[in-house]
Design a protein around this motif. Structure first.
Motif, PDB file in Angstrom:
ATOM      1  N   ILE A 190       0.800  -1.327   0.041  1.00 56.83           N
ATOM      2  CA  ILE A 190       0.044  -0.006  -0.088  1.00 56.83           C
ATOM      3  C   ILE A 190       0.901   1.259  -0.091  1.00 56.83           C
ATOM      4  O   ILE A 190       1.717   1.180   0.896  1.00 56.83           O
ATOM      5  N   VAL A 191       0.609   2.218  -1.113  1.00 62.30           N
ATOM      6  CA  VAL A 191       1.663   3.247  -1.066  1.00 62.30           C
ATOM      7  C   VAL A 191       0.455   4.469  -0.760  1.00 62.30           C
ATOM      8  O   VAL A 191      -0.465   4.862  -1.572  1.00 62.30           O
ATOM      9  N   THR A 192       0.616   5.296   0.318  1.00 61.77           N
ATOM     10  CA  THR A 192       0.200   6.457   0.806  1.00 61.77           C
ATOM     11  C   THR A 192       1.358   7.361   0.936  1.00 61.77           C
ATOM     12  O   THR A 192       2.043   7.678   0.180  1.00 61.77           O
ATOM     13  N   TYR A 193       1.481   8.025   2.261  1.00 57.20           N
ATOM     14  CA  TYR A 193       2.747   8.648   2.490  1.00 57.20           C
ATOM     15  C   TYR A 193       4.013   7.882   2.841  1.00 57.20           C
ATOM     16  O   TYR A 193       5.226   8.512   2.644  1.00 57.20           O
ATOM     17  N   LEU A 218      -5.867  -9.294   8.326  1.00 59.18           N
ATOM     18  CA  LEU A 218      -5.039  -8.279   8.170  1.00 59.18           C
ATOM     19  C   LEU A 218      -5.787  -7.100   7.604  1.00 59.18           C
ATOM     20  O   LEU A 218      -5.508  -5.859   7.659  1.00 59.18           O
ATOM     21  N   ARG A 219      -7.138  -7.288   7.073  1.00 56.26           N
ATOM     22  CA  ARG A 219      -7.955  -6.270   6.485  1.00 56.26           C
ATOM     23  C   ARG A 219      -8.232  -4.946   7.366  1.00 56.26           C
ATOM     24  O   ARG A 219      -7.869  -3.757   6.901  1.00 56.26           O
ATOM     25  N   PRO A 220      -8.478  -5.095   8.854  1.00 57.50           N
ATOM     26  CA  PRO A 220      -8.541  -3.727   9.741  1.00 57.50           C
ATOM     27  C   PRO A 220      -7.213  -2.933   9.780  1.00 57.50           C
ATOM     28  O   PRO A 220      -7.161  -1.774   9.655  1.00 57.50           O
ATOM     29  N   PHE A 221      -6.204  -3.766   9.457  1.00 61.55           N
ATOM     30  CA  PHE A 221      -4.812  -3.041   9.548  1.00 61.55           C
ATOM     31  C   PHE A 221      -4.587  -2.465   8.283  1.00 61.55           C
ATOM     32  O   PHE A 221      -4.123  -1.073   8.184  1.00 61.55           O
ATOM     33  N   CYS A 222      -5.117  -3.279   7.330  1.00 58.74           N
ATOM     34  CA  CYS A 222      -4.730  -2.446   5.780  1.00 58.74           C
ATOM     35  C   CYS A 222      -5.741  -1.392   5.651  1.00 58.74           C
ATOM     36  O   CYS A 222      -5.299  -0.546   4.986  1.00 58.74           O
ATOM     37  N   PHE A 223      -7.068  -1.450   6.295  1.00 59.14           N
ATOM     38  CA  PHE A 223      -7.860  -0.353   6.061  1.00 59.14           C
ATOM     39  C   PHE A 223      -7.610   0.835   7.027  1.00 59.14           C
ATOM     40  O   PHE A 223      -7.552   2.243   6.420  1.00 59.14           O
ATOM     41  N   SER A 224      -6.640   0.783   7.777  1.00 61.00           N
ATOM     42  CA  SER A 224      -6.357   1.738   8.428  1.00 61.00           C
ATOM     43  C   SER A 224      -5.059   2.512   7.927  1.00 61.00           C
ATOM     44  O   SER A 224      -4.763   3.807   8.070  1.00 61.00           O
ATOM     45  N   LEU A 225      -4.578   2.009   6.993  1.00 63.38           N
ATOM     46  CA  LEU A 225      -3.428   2.569   6.180  1.00 63.38           C
ATOM     47  C   LEU A 225      -3.909   3.549   5.242  1.00 63.38           C
ATOM     48  O   LEU A 225      -3.277   4.355   4.630  1.00 63.38           O
ATOM     49  N   ILE A 226      -5.025   3.143   4.463  1.00 62.39           N
ATOM     50  CA  ILE A 226      -5.830   3.999   3.507  1.00 62.39           C
ATOM     51  C   ILE A 226      -6.870   4.830   3.868  1.00 62.39           C
ATOM     52  O   ILE A 226      -7.263   5.681   3.008  1.00 62.39           O
ATOM     53  N   LYS A 227      -7.603   4.682   4.950  1.00 62.42           N
ATOM     54  CA  LYS A 227      -8.519   5.634   5.379  1.00 62.42           C
ATOM     55  C   LYS A 227      -8.093   7.026   5.496  1.00 62.42           C
ATOM     56  O   LYS A 227      -6.929   7.427   5.967  1.00 62.42           O
ATOM     57  N   GLY A 228      -8.836   8.005   5.459  1.00 66.06           N
ATOM     58  CA  GLY A 228      -8.385   9.360   5.580  1.00 66.06           C
ATOM     59  C   GLY A 228      -9.037  10.306   4.537  1.00 66.06           C
ATOM     60  O   GLY A 228      -9.720   9.623   3.349  1.00 66.06           O
ATOM     61  N   LYS A 229      -8.592  11.517   4.155  1.00 62.98           N
ATOM     62  CA  LYS A 229      -9.185  12.447   3.268  1.00 62.98           C
ATOM     63  C   LYS A 229      -8.360  12.217   2.116  1.00 62.98           C
ATOM     64  O   LYS A 229      -8.981  12.405   0.993  1.00 62.98           O
ATOM     65  N   LYS A 230      -7.190  11.476   1.882  1.00 59.18           N
ATOM     66  CA  LYS A 230      -6.385  11.385   0.645  1.00 59.18           C
ATOM     67  C   LYS A 230      -6.501   9.988   0.206  1.00 59.18           C
ATOM     68  O   LYS A 230      -6.522   9.020   1.154  1.00 59.18           O
ATOM     69  N   LEU A 231      -6.739   9.764  -0.937  1.00 58.54           N
ATOM     70  CA  LEU A 231      -6.632   8.311  -1.645  1.00 58.54           C
ATOM     71  C   LEU A 231      -5.355   7.863  -1.698  1.00 58.54           C
ATOM     72  O   LEU A 231      -4.231   8.569  -1.698  1.00 58.54           O
ATOM     73  N   PRO A 232      -4.939   6.526  -1.535  1.00 59.11           N
ATOM     74  CA  PRO A 232      -3.759   5.885  -1.451  1.00 59.11           C
ATOM     75  C   PRO A 232      -3.289   6.323  -3.096  1.00 59.11           C
ATOM     76  O   PRO A 232      -4.076   6.279  -4.079  1.00 59.11           O
ATOM     77  N   GLU A 233      -2.073   6.384  -3.245  1.00 57.76           N
ATOM     78  CA  GLU A 233      -1.560   6.471  -4.688  1.00 57.76           C
ATOM     79  C   GLU A 233      -1.703   5.176  -5.446  1.00 57.76           C
ATOM     80  O   GLU A 233      -1.933   5.057  -6.407  1.00 57.76           O
ATOM     81  N   SER A 234      -1.273   3.980  -4.441  1.00 56.01           N
ATOM     82  CA  SER A 234      -1.800   2.839  -5.270  1.00 56.01           C
ATOM     83  C   SER A 234      -1.771   1.537  -4.174  1.00 56.01           C
ATOM     84  O   SER A 234      -1.343   1.868  -3.070  1.00 56.01           O
TER      85      SER A 234
END
Length: 168
Positions: free
Chosen positions: A32-35, A68-84
């Protein structure tokens, strides 16, 4: 192998990260790519659990998406979409056994290395690409065709609209 393009990315990601639609799958890997870029290997660290815990909780070679889903969700949730993101899911062995028996391919479940669903999100588009791996070589594509159809049927039964796309 087929590539299916999600028609509604928001609905698909909700089913993937919030709902239980994919919970029965094992996780091979996640990126997961975010910040930052977050990478997970889905292999379960067997030594982390006692034998009793492994049996009681039915802990397999890989972690389930449910775990693993809840952990992965915590990485992508927020105001900005993940890059990928890229998520490789695998049908667990007990389901692989059932699938092999009903596929008509003449292949035993223990001859199948894995039945995969590769989920890739990038540049605002989400694709799901099927894959199969056998422990031996064959030119027969019956299992591949049956797995492709099973994934189409899974999406249809979970009301996940998608269209066939060129292989990506």
């Amino acid at each position: 192998m087929i590539a299916l393009k999600a028609e509604d990315v928001k609905s698909f990601t909700s089913r993937l990260f919030v709902k239980e639609d994919f919970d029965s799958f094992w996780v091979k890997e996640v990126n997961i790519v975010t910040y930052n870029s977050f990478t997970m290997d889905g292999h379960t660290r067997q030594g982390y659990y006692t034998e009793e815990e492994r049996e009681e909780q039915k802990i397999g070679e890989f972690s389930s998406w449910k775990k693993l889903r809840p952990f992965c969700f915590s990485l992508i949730k927020g105001k900005k979409l993940p890059e990928s993101f890229k998520i490789v899911l695998q049908l667990p062995p007990e389901n692989t056994e059932r699938f092999a028996a009903s596929s008509g391919a003449g292949i035993e479940g223990d001859q199948i290395q894995g039945l995969y669903l590769n989920i890739r999100y990038e540049e605002g588009e989400l694709y799901c690409i099927t894959g199969t791996a056998l422990k031996f070589f064959t030119m027969d594509k019956t299992l591949d065709t049956q797995w492709d159809q099973a994934v189409r049927d899974f999406f249809r039964s979970h009301q996940i609209p998608c269209t066939e796309a060129a292989d990506r």
